[in-house]
Design an enzyme around this catalytic site. Structure first.
Site, PDB file in Angstrom:
ATOM      1  N   ASP A   1      -1.053  -1.155 -12.581  1.00 54.28           N
ATOM      2  CA  ASP A   1       0.375  -1.367 -12.783  1.00 54.28           C
ATOM      3  C   ASP A   1       0.909  -2.542 -11.974  1.00 54.28           C
ATOM      4  OD1 ASP A   1      -0.180  -0.047 -10.433  1.00 54.28           O
ATOM      5  OD2 ASP A   1       1.543   1.298 -10.535  1.00 54.28           O
TER       6      ASP A   1
ATOM      7  N   THR B   1       5.737   0.104  -9.502  1.00 52.29           N
ATOM      8  CA  THR B   1       4.926   1.068 -10.246  1.00 52.29           C
ATOM      9  C   THR B   1       5.468   1.360 -11.638  1.00 52.29           C
ATOM     10  OG1 THR B   1       4.252   2.093  -8.172  1.00 52.29           O
ATOM     11  CG2 THR B   1       3.963   3.393 -10.161  1.00 52.29           C
TER      12      THR B   1
ATOM     13  N   HIS C   1      -0.275   1.752   0.593  1.00 55.00           N
ATOM     14  CA  HIS C   1       0.983   1.775   1.340  1.00 55.00           C
ATOM     15  C   HIS C   1       0.787   2.321   2.746  1.00 55.00           C
ATOM     16  CE1 HIS C   1       3.812   0.458  -1.650  1.00 55.00           C
ATOM     17  NE2 HIS C   1       3.415   1.368  -2.540  1.00 55.00           N
TER      18      HIS C   1
ATOM     19  N   ASP D   1      -2.722   3.538  -4.559  1.00 58.64           N
ATOM     20  CA  ASP D   1      -1.398   3.067  -4.148  1.00 58.64           C
ATOM     21  C   ASP D   1      -0.937   3.763  -2.881  1.00 58.64           C
ATOM     22  OD1 ASP D   1       1.039   1.448  -4.890  1.00 58.64           O
ATOM     23  OD2 ASP D   1       1.939   3.431  -4.791  1.00 58.64           O
TER      24      ASP D   1
ATOM     25  N   ASN E   1      11.520   0.627 -10.028  1.00 60.46           N
ATOM     26  CA  ASN E   1      11.365   2.064  -9.793  1.00 60.46           C
ATOM     27  C   ASN E   1      12.728   2.747  -9.728  1.00 60.46           C
ATOM     28  OD1 ASN E   1       8.580   1.905  -9.675  1.00 60.46           O
ATOM     29  ND2 ASN E   1       8.475   1.938  -7.445  1.00 60.46           N
TER      30      ASN E   1
ATOM     31  N   HIS F   1       4.168  -3.891  -2.191  1.00 58.15           N
ATOM     32  CA  HIS F   1       4.058  -4.848  -3.304  1.00 58.15           C
ATOM     33  C   HIS F   1       5.465  -5.062  -3.832  1.00 58.15           C
ATOM     34  CE1 HIS F   1       4.491  -1.199  -5.764  1.00 58.15           C
ATOM     35  NE2 HIS F   1       3.632  -0.661  -4.911  1.00 58.15           N
TER      36      HIS F   1
ATOM     37  N   LYS G   1       1.234  10.506 -10.398  1.00 54.06           N
ATOM     38  CA  LYS G   1       2.676  10.270 -10.285  1.00 54.06           C
ATOM     39  C   LYS G   1       3.339  10.561 -11.621  1.00 54.06           C
ATOM     40  CE  LYS G   1       2.341   6.465  -6.906  1.00 54.06           C
ATOM     41  NZ  LYS G   1       2.704   5.062  -6.636  1.00 54.06           N
ATOM     42  N   ASP G   2       4.548  11.102 -11.581  1.00 54.25           N
ATOM     43  CA  ASP G   2       5.259  11.376 -12.824  1.00 54.25           C
ATOM     44  C   ASP G   2       5.549  10.096 -13.601  1.00 54.25           C
ATOM     45  OD1 ASP G   2       7.255  10.396 -11.111  1.00 54.25           O
ATOM     46  OD2 ASP G   2       8.424  12.247 -11.111  1.00 54.25           O
TER      47      ASP G   2
END
Length: 555
Positions: A349, A94, A308, A304, A115, A491, A176-177
């Site tokens: 992404d 990501t 998952h 995402d 990440n 992924h 997401k941040d």
């Protein structure tokens, strides 16, 4: 779900101009995609750039559902369509992916190699570093951190726009941040993301009215139970339960108990909230109405979380695609109602791979999960025992493996050699590369689908942050040894199902076309920069001509 989105938009984005939620619902229902444009690309620069990343929206998902889209995606399909975009690097996670979208540079230059990575010199006991944290903050670790843009080494398009004209505004909103921060950059007028229980930002940042309205609306939404979503006809054949570990999934409809924030996060409702807050900020800040172009980046993260938690091939993902299509349509309809001249780009992404158990039932008997003994911990213990070295000799997780600083310098070559030998002995392993092998490779210039594994690794290699050894699993080997709630598929591989993503451009009045040949996400920034007459240089990407006629948007 559309009624829910309409209510969010009415309470967050339209407090001054909208009537009742019912009136807004009627407006969304009547909004149809614009008819195919007959002219060429408008010659004047757009006033607002809307950059959307749909997390884990693979080219495979796009191909599967593109003929089912009737709303927001249908509009984008009338623009410039590049179905074979590439996050061309090997580290298809990501944070690295988001770092390419609005910088025009690959992870090897953005510095966002994964990440998480290992920084053995970090001033804390926890040496694992999260890509969007400041590990220097006392009392933090990689899972309990202070959000930060510290690790992004290069400017984003928004920063380039500000450097050219300080009147340009840069806004970033995401589920997401890491999505919000990596697309927004270092100089963001507003940056907001889902923090687990609420939309948050950097510590001490004042809460603007649009975000406060969003917080209140989302809190009210979560406090109420969510009934199961209606299933579109094309999703019904996919609503089949399947046993994965100790759980049964595949036919979920996102029913949610009151107060369940975790279920909210992994549902279409998260994307609805993100887009509603984005619309509220556009309205309150009057983005796209000033003398300089503005940009807002929007990270739609629910795909995402759903991928998952449920895999990409079942009923849950089908419902998510249907709901995201409606969310995009409602968002675009609101921007249209304000008369804004905006340019949209939508991409992802990274891609994604469906869970092993469903793949095995669908003509892929060779699919497998990685064996537990192929972990860094297990390999490190075996190497240490073999060489007689006490303590941890290997650090890291997944692909990047680091030799511990505690290993004496004279023993490092032996540790590397033994580790590589052991890893290459596993039948699930495709390649094991040392940092020296990766650093020696030339930066690739050929079409991304032709790149070798070492070239893919080179595109996401940073000598300061990458590991000493890179492990790559074979295709169709999922890097989850034991599936559990929220984590059955993933992924991160160097294979095209994780690298290929769609790239879609749309602007009112443009003549649409489709180009099936490969392009890269790093091409987005030079392409958008050309539309606003912003000179850029030194990027990894190239300008894509969005004029479907004899003219050119690349100057």
């Amino acid at each position: 779900m559309k009624a829910q989105l309409a209510a969010l938009l009415a309470s967050i984005a339209l407090p001054l101009t909208a009537g009742t939620a019912a009136a807004q619902e009627a407006a969304l229902e009547s909004a149809q995609p614009a008819p195919p444009a007959q002219g060429t690309m408008p010659s004047t620069p757009p006033k607002l750039i809307v950059a959307i990343s749909v997390d884990q929206f693979s080219a495979d998902l796009f191909a599967q559902y593109r003929n089912r889209f009737t709303d927001g995606f249908a509009r984008l399909l009338q623009g410039a369509v590049f179905p074979s975009g590439y996050q061309s690097h090997a580290s298809t996670e990501t944070c690295p992916g988001h770092s390419t979208i609005l910088t025009g540079m690959r992870p090897g230059r953005t510095g966002i190699v994964a990440n998480n990575w290992i920084n053995q010199k970090a001033p804390r006991a926890d040496k694992e570093v999260y890509c969007a944290e400041d590990e220097r903050v006392p009392g933090t670790d990689h899972s309990n951190y202070t959000p930060s843009d510290l690790h992004l080494k290069v400017p984003t398009l928004g920063e380039m726009m500000k450097a050219a004209n300080s009147a340009s505004r840069v806004v970033s909103v995401a589920g997401k941040d890491r999505a919000a921060i990596m697309m927004g950059g270092h100089k963001i007028d507003e940056v907001w993301f889902w923090g687990g229980k609420d939309f948050i930002s950097y510590e001490g940042r004042p809460v603007p009215p649009a975000v406060q309205r969003g917080r209140e609306a989302v809190a009210k939404l979560i406090a109420q139970p969510q009934e199961p979503l209606a299933v579109p006809g094309f999703c019904r054949p996919l609503m089949r339960p399947i046993k994965v570990g100790d759980q049964t999934i595949g036919d979920g409809r996102f029913a949610r108990a009151a107060g369940d924030t975790r279920a909210f996060r992994a549902s279409p409702a998260l994307d609805g909230a993100v887009f509603a807050i984005a619309a509220g900020l556009i309205q309150d800040m009057k983005l796209g109405q000033g003398n300089a172009p503005d940009i807002i980046s929007i990270g739609a993260s629910a795909t995402d979380y759903i991928g998952h938690g449920f895999g990409s091939g079942g009923g849950e993902m089908c419902l998510q695609m249907a709901e995201l299509d409606k969310t995009l349509g409602g968002f675009f309809a609101v921007l249209d109602s304000w008369g804004l001249d905006y340019q949209v780009v939508l991409t992802a992404d990274h891609g994604g791979h469906d869970m092993t158990e469903r793949q095995q039932q669908r003509a892929m008997p060779g699919e497998s999960r990685v064996t537990a003994d192929l972990s860094v911990k297990a390999i490190g213990e075996a190497v240490g025992k073999q060489l007689g070295i006490a303590g941890p000799v290997l650090l890291g997780s997944e692909g990047d493996i680091y030799i511990a600083d505690s290993v004496p310098a004279k023993r490092r070559p032996a540790v590397i050699a033994e580790t590589v030998k052991r890893l290459r002995g596993f039948p699930q392993v495709a390649a094991v590369l040392t940092r020296e092998e990766i650093a020696a490779a030339a930066v690739p210039a050929a079409p991304p689908e032709t790149w070798t594994l070492v070239e893919r690794a080179r595109a996401s290699f940073d000598p300061e942050r990458s590991g000493d050894i890179l492990l790559m699993l074979k295709p169709q080997v999922v890097g989850i040894a034991k599936p559990g709630p929220g984590y059955v598929a993933t992924h991160g591989s160097p294979w095209d199902y994780d690298r290929r993503v769609p790239i879609l451009f749309w602007r009112k009045g443009m003549m649409g076309f489709e180009q099936p040949r490969s392009v890269e996400t790093v091409d987005i920034v030079p392409t958008l920069a050309a539309t606003i007459n912003l000179p850029v240089q030194g990027l990894d990407g190239r300008c894509l001509d969005l004029d479907g006629g004899p003219g050119s948007t690349c100057r």
